[in-house]
Design a protein around this motif. Structure first.
Motif, short mmCIF file in Angstrom:
data_model
loop_
_atom_site.label_atom_id
_atom_site.label_comp_id
_atom_site.label_asym_id
_atom_site.label_seq_id
_atom_site.Cartn_x
_atom_site.Cartn_y
_atom_site.Cartn_z
N HIS A 49 0.83 -1.21 0.00
CA HIS A 49 0.00 0.00 0.00
C HIS A 49 0.85 1.25 0.00
O HIS A 49 0.59 2.20 -0.72
CB HIS A 49 -0.86 0.01 1.26
CG HIS A 49 -2.30 -0.12 0.95
ND1 HIS A 49 -3.02 0.88 0.37
CD2 HIS A 49 -3.16 -1.14 1.12
CE1 HIS A 49 -4.27 0.49 0.20
NE2 HIS A 49 -4.37 -0.74 0.65
N CYS A 141 -6.23 -4.23 3.24
CA CYS A 141 -7.36 -4.45 2.33
C CYS A 141 -8.64 -4.81 3.09
O CYS A 141 -9.71 -4.31 2.80
CB CYS A 141 -7.11 -5.62 1.38
SG CYS A 141 -5.58 -5.54 0.52
N LEU B 2 -11.83 4.84 -9.35
CA LEU B 2 -10.88 3.76 -9.60
C LEU B 2 -10.04 4.12 -10.84
O LEU B 2 -10.59 4.45 -11.88
CB LEU B 2 -11.61 2.44 -9.83
CG LEU B 2 -12.42 1.92 -8.62
CD1 LEU B 2 -13.27 0.71 -9.02
CD2 LEU B 2 -11.51 1.56 -7.47
N ARG B 31 -11.40 -1.51 -4.32
CA ARG B 31 -10.69 -0.25 -4.11
C ARG B 31 -9.38 -0.31 -4.92
O ARG B 31 -9.12 -1.32 -5.56
CB ARG B 31 -10.35 -0.07 -2.63
CG ARG B 31 -11.58 0.03 -1.74
CD ARG B 31 -11.18 0.19 -0.28
NE ARG B 31 -12.36 0.33 0.56
CZ ARG B 31 -12.53 -0.30 1.74
NH1 ARG B 31 -11.59 -1.08 2.22
NH2 ARG B 31 -13.63 -0.11 2.46
N CYS B 36 -7.09 -5.99 -5.16
CA CYS B 36 -8.02 -5.63 -6.23
C CYS B 36 -7.30 -5.36 -7.56
O CYS B 36 -7.76 -5.78 -8.62
CB CYS B 36 -8.81 -4.38 -5.84
SG CYS B 36 -9.66 -4.52 -4.27
N GLU B 59 -16.60 1.22 -7.63
CA GLU B 59 -15.88 1.52 -6.39
C GLU B 59 -16.64 0.98 -5.19
O GLU B 59 -17.83 1.28 -5.01
CB GLU B 59 -15.69 3.03 -6.27
CG GLU B 59 -14.68 3.37 -5.24
CD GLU B 59 -14.22 4.81 -5.38
OE1 GLU B 59 -14.85 5.60 -6.10
OE2 GLU B 59 -13.21 5.14 -4.74
N ASP B 61 -16.58 1.75 -2.09
CA ASP B 61 -17.06 2.72 -1.11
C ASP B 61 -18.15 3.65 -1.67
O ASP B 61 -18.65 4.50 -0.94
CB ASP B 61 -15.88 3.53 -0.56
CG ASP B 61 -14.91 2.62 0.17
OD1 ASP B 61 -15.35 1.91 1.08
OD2 ASP B 61 -13.71 2.57 -0.20
#
Ligand code: FAD
Lengths: 322, 118
Positions: A49, A141, B2, B31, B36, B59, B61
């Motif tokens: 990340h 995640c 995205l 995400r 992903c 997406e 969210d």
């Protein structure tokens, strides 16, 4: 012997930071280079990340860093085939061959092996069934799915302890299950975990099986000292038990050590002429993006030298014949 | 938002339109995360090979992504992305968490048919 569709000077297997760096150096030196990658271009970098320790780049995501490396390699003329599936590999002899499952074949004078590694799995019953349904390998995640829930973190290294601490942001309680009676992590990570009131420890133990219906509901925990098994109801399990090198396809083809890592010398040469290796799949102590990039550089420069010598020999042979 | 090269679905109404107007649809709801991104890349790669399938992302969210998050077929899912496959507007398969190229291909071939190559 296979006959290839296209000939390159160098084929690089793997497009993580090691392979992409090799691609950048070779293509920039006008050496015809193809990178073939199984899976996502960027390798384990894409799983990261936030990268805060790559010199010269302020905090970035692995996705962005790998995107830049890929663009850089392409800009120098490097060809990249992603999401490929390797069927056959010939390393011996002056012409190396690679055949993909879709039938495409490539040959080269030299090969750089940079297949990296992947997260180790527990390999116990139920692991496949409940992956994504309670079992996860990525705290950033999936952490928020476990808000207010009880979870287990398996492992005793830096990743396991650091992720266990970060998961206490979401979970009501985190139990660390570890196979030894001590941790392999750095002291600061152990301190932080020990001082966190939401974390408890089950040591000298391992997970023997996962159970549930639609999602994970419980695990069997085995005490490795007594052999005793007990069932523990749980909402989630995060597994951080290290990495294994992606070298199964090389077994019997070149020198690997007992962990399956590729043995190389300081020039990243394997025991076979014209075959080099770089990155996490190589036998070494530290595995980072910077070390992979360093290995990729050395392997590329050594391979370039090999290709030049190879070309000169061929030219000299041609002159002799004429 | 995205940052993929796939077509994006941004509302429940758009989602309904896509699945009702196309026979075979694959939607990856996630995400820009490590589990992903590999699935989006696989979809981008497969898109030209499967002209009889429409590929989209959505997406996770986005409040309207509840059409996927709360689908009965996604009950028990606790790993991103949620990937759903629709045939004639109905979910025929759903997976949770990262998938490999072979896993995605095998679902596409089984649910929507192997692509006819010229
Ligand atoms: C969660 C996580 C966080 C991390 N955080 C950091 C960090 O913050 N800083 C840091 O410096 N390092 C970090 N690392 C470590 C770093 O990502 C690795 O050391 C580095 O990516 C190794 O690079 P590599 O090129 O050797 O291999 P990889 O990155 O593993 O790439 C190898 C590539 O080769 C492909 N491949 C495998 N087999 C074959 C085959 N037979 N043919 C063709 N291709 C193949 C793989 O699919 C993969 O795409 C992290 C790792 C992880 C997992």
């Amino acid at each position: 012997m296979m006959k290839s569709d296209i000939h390159y000077d160098v084929i690089v297997l793997g497009a993580g930071p090691a392979g992409l760096t090799a691609g950048i150096y070779l293509s920039r030196a006008r050496i015809r280079t193809l990178i073939i990658n199984e899976g996502t271009v960027g390798g384990q970098m894409v799983l990261t990340h936030e990268i805060a320790n790559y010199p010269g780049v302020e905090t970035t995501s692995g996705y962005q860093l790998s995107g830049i490396m890929k663009k850089q390699a392409r800009s120098f003329g490097c060809d990249i085939v992603g999401n490929a599936s390797l069927r056959e590999l010939m390393l011996e002899g002056p012409v190396k061959m690679v055949r993909l499952s879709d039938g495409r074949e490539y040959s080269a004078s030299a090969i750089i092996l940079a297949p990296g590694g992947r997260p180790r799995q527990l390999g116990v019953p139920g692991e496949e069934t409940f992956r994504g349904k309670g079992i996860s390998y990525c705290a950033t995640c999936d952490g928020d799915f476990f808000t207010g829930k009880e979870i287990i973190v398996v492992g005793g290294g830096n990743s396991a302890l650091e992720e266990a601490v970060s998961l206490t942001k979401y979970a009501s309680r985190v139990t660390i299950v570890h196979q030894f009676d001590h941790f392999q992590a750095f002291e600061y990570a152990i301190e932080e975990a020990r001082n966190n009131p939401s974390i408890r420890f089950i040591l000298s133990s391992t997970i023997a099986a996962f159970h549930g219906n639609e999602k994970l509901q419980s695990v069997d925990i085995k005490n490795l000292l007594t052999g005793e098994l007990h069932n523990m109801p749980i909402d989630g399990v995060f597994v951080f038990i290290g990495y294994v090198p992606n070298t199964e396809f090389l077994r019997g083809k070149l020198n690997l050590n007992e962990y399956g890592e590729i043995l190389v010398n300081a020039n990243m040469e394997t025991g076979i002429n014209g075959v080099f290796a770089a990155g996490d799949a190589v036998a070494k102590r530290f595995r980072q993006i910077t070390t992979a990039v360093g290995d990729g550089t050395v392997a590329a420069l050594a391979a370039a030298q090999y290709v030049y010598t190879f070309r000169q020999q061929k030219q000299a042979e041609a002159v002799k014949i004429n | 938002m995205l940052y993929t090269n796939l077509n994006h679905i941004e509302s429940a109404a758009e989602h309904q339109k896509v699945i009702s107007e196309n026979e075979n649809v694959m939607i990856c709801c996630g995400r820009m995360g490590p589990m992903c991104i590999p699935v989006y890349e696989i979809m981008e790669e497969l898109e030209p090979q499967y002209p009889h399938v429409k590929f989209y992302d959505m997406e996770f969210d986005n409040p309207d992504a509840r059409v996927i998050r709360e689908a009965p077929e996604c009950r028990g899912f606790m790993g991103l992305p949620f990937t759903v496959y629709y045939k004639n507007g109905k979910i025929v398969k759903a997976t949770s968490s990262i998938q490999t190229m072979d896993q995605v291909k095998s679902i596409l071939n089984q649910e929507f048919g192997v692509p006819v190559t010229a």
